[in-house]
Motif scaffolding. Structure first.
Motif, PDB file in Angstrom:
ATOM      1  N   ALA B  77      11.790  21.514   2.208  1.00  0.00           N
ATOM      2  CA  ALA B  77      12.394  21.142   0.954  1.00  0.00           C
ATOM      3  C   ALA B  77      11.581  20.055   0.087  1.00  0.00           C
ATOM      4  CB  ALA B  77      13.820  20.659   1.098  1.00  0.00           C
ATOM      5  N   GLN B  78      11.057  19.140   0.917  1.00  0.00           N
ATOM      6  CA  GLN B  78      10.063  18.158   0.328  1.00  0.00           C
ATOM      7  C   GLN B  78       8.812  18.943  -0.472  1.00  0.00           C
ATOM      8  OE1 GLN B  78       8.867  15.317   3.276  1.00  0.00           O
ATOM      9  NE2 GLN B  78       7.311  14.326   1.683  1.00  0.00           N
ATOM     10  N   ALA B  79       8.420  19.892   0.486  1.00  0.00           N
ATOM     11  CA  ALA B  79       7.199  20.449   0.006  1.00  0.00           C
ATOM     12  C   ALA B  79       7.458  21.447  -1.381  1.00  0.00           C
ATOM     13  CB  ALA B  79       6.637  21.602   0.823  1.00  0.00           C
ATOM     14  N   ALA B  80       8.688  21.754  -1.321  1.00  0.00           N
ATOM     15  CA  ALA B  80       9.197  22.743  -2.549  1.00  0.00           C
ATOM     16  C   ALA B  80       8.974  22.028  -3.751  1.00  0.00           C
ATOM     17  CB  ALA B  80      10.483  23.391  -2.227  1.00  0.00           C
ATOM     18  N   ARG B  81       9.380  20.624  -3.773  1.00  0.00           N
ATOM     19  CA  ARG B  81       9.782  19.785  -5.070  1.00  0.00           C
ATOM     20  C   ARG B  81       8.537  18.666  -5.085  1.00  0.00           C
ATOM     21  NH1 ARG B  81      13.855  17.702  -1.786  1.00  0.00           N
ATOM     22  NH2 ARG B  81      13.227  15.736  -0.774  1.00  0.00           N
ATOM     23  N   ASP B  82       7.457  18.796  -4.471  1.00  0.00           N
ATOM     24  CA  ASP B  82       6.391  18.073  -4.405  1.00  0.00           C
ATOM     25  C   ASP B  82       5.611  18.144  -5.947  1.00  0.00           C
ATOM     26  OD1 ASP B  82       4.853  15.840  -3.222  1.00  0.00           O
ATOM     27  OD2 ASP B  82       3.464  17.198  -3.518  1.00  0.00           O
ATOM     28  N   LEU B  89      -1.071  23.488  -6.231  1.00  0.00           N
ATOM     29  CA  LEU B  89      -0.641  24.884  -5.420  1.00  0.00           C
ATOM     30  C   LEU B  89       0.824  24.983  -5.623  1.00  0.00           C
ATOM     31  CD1 LEU B  89      -2.232  23.686  -2.229  1.00  0.00           C
ATOM     32  CD2 LEU B  89      -2.969  25.581  -3.244  1.00  0.00           C
ATOM     33  N   PRO B  90       1.122  25.837  -6.776  1.00  0.00           N
ATOM     34  CA  PRO B  90       2.333  26.221  -7.263  1.00  0.00           C
ATOM     35  C   PRO B  90       2.998  27.348  -6.042  1.00  0.00           C
ATOM     36  CG  PRO B  90       0.818  26.805  -8.914  1.00  0.00           C
ATOM     37  CD  PRO B  90       0.426  25.920  -8.167  1.00  0.00           C
ATOM     38  N   VAL B  91       1.982  28.117  -5.491  1.00  0.00           N
ATOM     39  CA  VAL B  91       2.426  29.318  -4.526  1.00  0.00           C
ATOM     40  C   VAL B  91       3.382  28.610  -3.438  1.00  0.00           C
ATOM     41  CG1 VAL B  91       0.483  29.175  -3.164  1.00  0.00           C
ATOM     42  CG2 VAL B  91       1.871  31.252  -3.320  1.00  0.00           C
ATOM     43  N   VAL B  92       3.130  27.324  -3.016  1.00  0.00           N
ATOM     44  CA  VAL B  92       3.745  26.590  -2.030  1.00  0.00           C
ATOM     45  C   VAL B  92       5.220  26.548  -2.238  1.00  0.00           C
ATOM     46  CG1 VAL B  92       4.270  24.705  -0.674  1.00  0.00           C
ATOM     47  CG2 VAL B  92       2.025  25.105  -1.234  1.00  0.00           C
ATOM     48  N   GLU B  94       6.983  28.565  -4.536  1.00  0.00           N
ATOM     49  CA  GLU B  94       7.134  29.927  -4.605  1.00  0.00           C
ATOM     50  C   GLU B  94       7.630  30.490  -3.287  1.00  0.00           C
ATOM     51  OE1 GLU B  94       5.790  33.841  -7.064  1.00  0.00           O
ATOM     52  OE2 GLU B  94       4.479  32.843  -5.892  1.00  0.00           O
ATOM     53  N   THR B  95       6.823  29.877  -2.169  1.00  0.00           N
ATOM     54  CA  THR B  95       6.984  30.448  -0.830  1.00  0.00           C
ATOM     55  C   THR B  95       8.128  29.703  -0.154  1.00  0.00           C
ATOM     56  OG1 THR B  95       4.515  30.982  -0.791  1.00  0.00           O
ATOM     57  CG2 THR B  95       5.760  30.934   1.299  1.00  0.00           C
ATOM     58  N   MET B  96       8.236  28.473  -0.380  1.00  0.00           N
ATOM     59  CA  MET B  96       9.476  27.907   0.228  1.00  0.00           C
ATOM     60  C   MET B  96      10.738  28.312  -0.190  1.00  0.00           C
ATOM     61  SD  MET B  96       8.171  25.599   2.042  1.00  0.00           S
ATOM     62  CE  MET B  96       6.637  26.864   2.162  1.00  0.00           C
ATOM     63  N   ALA B  97      11.004  28.991  -1.291  1.00  0.00           N
ATOM     64  CA  ALA B  97      12.076  29.515  -1.780  1.00  0.00           C
ATOM     65  C   ALA B  97      12.444  30.705  -0.562  1.00  0.00           C
ATOM     66  CB  ALA B  97      12.354  30.093  -2.999  1.00  0.00           C
ATOM     67  N   HIS B  98      11.458  31.268   0.261  1.00  0.00           N
ATOM     68  CA  HIS B  98      11.815  32.417   1.095  1.00  0.00           C
ATOM     69  C   HIS B  98      12.318  31.538   2.619  1.00  0.00           C
ATOM     70  CE1 HIS B  98      10.958  35.481  -1.489  1.00  0.00           C
ATOM     71  NE2 HIS B  98      10.067  34.883  -2.095  1.00  0.00           N
ATOM     72  N   VAL B  99      11.916  30.539   2.774  1.00  0.00           N
ATOM     73  CA  VAL B  99      12.022  29.837   4.153  1.00  0.00           C
ATOM     74  C   VAL B  99      13.618  29.588   4.330  1.00  0.00           C
ATOM     75  CG1 VAL B  99      11.256  28.162   5.819  1.00  0.00           C
ATOM     76  CG2 VAL B  99       9.791  28.741   3.918  1.00  0.00           C
ATOM     77  N   ALA B 100      14.091  30.297   5.390  1.00  0.00           N
ATOM     78  CA  ALA B 100      15.549  30.205   5.725  1.00  0.00           C
ATOM     79  C   ALA B 100      16.320  29.816   4.701  1.00  0.00           C
ATOM     80  CB  ALA B 100      15.516  29.079   6.891  1.00  0.00           C
ATOM     81  N   HIS B 101      17.377  28.772   4.885  1.00  0.00           N
ATOM     82  CA  HIS B 101      18.499  28.574   3.971  1.00  0.00           C
ATOM     83  C   HIS B 101      18.367  27.007   3.805  1.00  0.00           C
ATOM     84  CE1 HIS B 101      19.874  32.600   5.155  1.00  0.00           C
ATOM     85  NE2 HIS B 101      20.031  32.029   6.466  1.00  0.00           N
ATOM     86  N   VAL B 102      19.191  26.521   2.842  1.00  0.00           N
ATOM     87  CA  VAL B 102      19.198  25.188   2.451  1.00  0.00           C
ATOM     88  C   VAL B 102      19.077  24.149   3.489  1.00  0.00           C
ATOM     89  CG1 VAL B 102      20.291  23.396   0.800  1.00  0.00           C
ATOM     90  CG2 VAL B 102      20.308  25.713   0.072  1.00  0.00           C
ATOM     91  N   ALA B 103      20.100  24.263   4.229  1.00  0.00           N
ATOM     92  CA  ALA B 103      20.138  23.176   5.351  1.00  0.00           C
ATOM     93  C   ALA B 103      18.988  23.254   6.385  1.00  0.00           C
ATOM     94  CB  ALA B 103      21.416  23.248   6.129  1.00  0.00           C
ATOM     95  N   ILE B 104      18.484  24.404   6.649  1.00  0.00           N
ATOM     96  CA  ILE B 104      17.171  24.464   7.476  1.00  0.00           C
ATOM     97  C   ILE B 104      16.148  24.033   6.494  1.00  0.00           C
ATOM     98  CG2 ILE B 104      15.828  26.098   8.859  1.00  0.00           C
ATOM     99  CD1 ILE B 104      18.489  27.382   9.319  1.00  0.00           C
TER     100      ILE B 104
END
Lengths: 158, 286
Positions: B77-82, B89-92, B94-104
């Motif tokens: 979540a930190q990488a997604a909003r850094d 590297l905006p692709v990071v 974009e990718t994080m949105a696919h990693v599991a669910h919010v709490a994870i």
């Protein structure tokens, strides 16, 4: 045994736990806060979701020892039967629970995503809720409750 | 569904953590989003857990000599909003949105994802795609390992039992490079059946260079060098034809979610989608 001091729902609490005790069991069995439910115990169902230092976490994937010094909010910290939180009110209004087992986890997730996500479409609401499972499959009503809360938050007429 | 007993250690420094790993059966506990389920199922029962969550120096993202260094303890979540990652590297995100669910995503770490080395996980694929370098620290000092050497087999990496992954270096790309990521999974946040990332540089409307990498199609993240070479000099509308046979000769795993044939079918579909999107984002001299 490990001594643990933490803040739960704004109140400082202490307890003792074996190193292998999960945070979910610690909250329920040691601190007596049984609002946090234990479903799958491997991070899939979301029933045990709590707030840990401000953000949601699966309490079944944390050890009690990791809660030392932490700020925890459980579903008991949202509201009470006499004074429900607006999220709980919306769930009641929309019949967004049947058996109620998954509800504490959903409530904790909704509390976070209302702060962090835009949730402009129902598809976005469903995606944000995808980490919580409702075995009664009552998702339609849960989405309606969240839509209502988002409209309230954004000042949009339903 | 309860873990076996273990000794719990909470080192205050990286050196204490490495000293604590000098044990027959010790494991590092970071986000715990893969390790703790495996312990709850008793698929693994380490005798000692070394909890590194207090090592906040490992939870930072910084710019250093043409690269971004992402600490191993940075959460998805930190990488997604850094902001640094968003700029270079905006692709990071974009990718994080696919990693599991919010709490994870709130809890799971980049380092944990890399050392767990699930063949369908997003971070191993990203680091392979972006030419990252993994930084490992052990009792004999630091070493840097390229992803093609780090990922050996499903859940098997080059990390020694007494080493810690401290972070990953990602080179800052040319600002004109277009990047994209996508994956197909049963539901949002489930494990990818196939995941795909691509980079494209354009020159005068033609592809000057391209990168294509897949997750979920083999034991480790795969870079598709033959496809990359075939794309050079072509216009983006040739992408679909070039990637059509890209899964030929690959030997993906079969599981309850997807057959070999279905995974092979997904590969060119995702490759086309991701390459075309990356080409559309490339800011080159078109």
């Amino acid at each position: 045994m490990i001594d643990i001091t933490l803040t739960v729902n704004g109140e400082e609490m202490t307890g003792r736990a074996e190193s292998r005790m999960l945070a979910s069991d610690f909250l329920r069995d040691v601190l007596g806060l049984t609002g946090t439910h234990v479903g799958c115990e491997h991070g899939v169902c979301g029933a045990c979701t709590i707030r840990l230092n401000g953000t949601t976490a699966r309490s079944c994937l944390l050890f009690a020892a990791q809660l030392e010094g932490a700020e925890i909010v459980t579903v008991e910290g949202l509201g009470s039967p006499r004074k429900m939180h607006s999220i709980q009110e919306a769930f009641r209004r929309h019949h967004a629970l049947q058996c109620g087992f998954c509800t504490p986890g959903f409530l904790m997730t909704v509390a976070e995503i209302l702060e962090t996500e835009t949730l402009e479409t129902d598809a976005e609401i469903r995606e944000a809720l995808s980490g919580n499972l409702c075995r009664c499959t009552g998702y339609e009503h849960i989405v309606r409750a969240v839509r209502d809360l988002v409209n309230e938050r954004d000042g949009v007429a339903a | 569904m309860k873990p076996a007993p273990f000794e719990y250690l909470r080192p205050r420094t990286l050196h204490e953590a490495i000293a604590a790993l000098a044990h027959d059966d010790a494991k590092i506990l970071a986000g715990g989003q893969s390790l703790v389920p495996m312990m709850n199922f008793r698929l693994v029962s380490p005798e000692r857990l070394v909890d590194i969550n207090g090592l906040s120096d490992l939870a930072t993202i910084s710019e250093t000599g043409g690269s971004l260094r992402i600490g191993a303890l940075v959460r998805h979540a930190q990488a997604a909003r850094d902001p640094l990652l968003a700029r270079h590297l905006p692709v990071v995100a974009e990718t994080m949105a696919h990693v599991a669910h919010v709490a994870i995503r709130n809890r799971g770490t980049i380092g944990g994802s890399l050392v767990h080395a699930d063949p369908s996980a997003e971070w191993p694929l990203l680091v392979r795609l972006l030419d990252g370098v993994l930084e490992l620290l052990g009792p004999d000092g630091q070493r840097a390992v390229a992803p093609e050497d780090f990922f050996i087999a499903p859940l098997v990496t080059d990390l020694a039992e007494d080493e810690v992954l401290t972070g990953v270096l990602l080179p800052v790309p040319d600002p004109d490079m277009g990047m994209a990521f996508d994956e197909v999974s049963l539901r949002a946040g489930d494990f990818a059946m196939v995941a795909c990332g691509a980079n494209v540089m354009l020159d005068d409307g033609r592809i000057a260079s391209a990168r294509l990498a897949f997750g979920g199609l083999g034991d480790v993240p795969l870079r598709m060098e033959a496809v990359e070479a075939a794309l050079v000099g072509q216009t983006p509308d040739a992408i679909a034809g070039i990637v059509a046979d890209c899964a030929e000769g690959l030997d993906p795993n079969e599981d309850m979610h997807a057959s070999v044939a279905y995974r092979r079918r997904l590969a060119p579909v995702l490759a086309r989608r991701v390459l075309e999107r990356a080409a559309g984002r490339a800011g080159g001299r078109t």
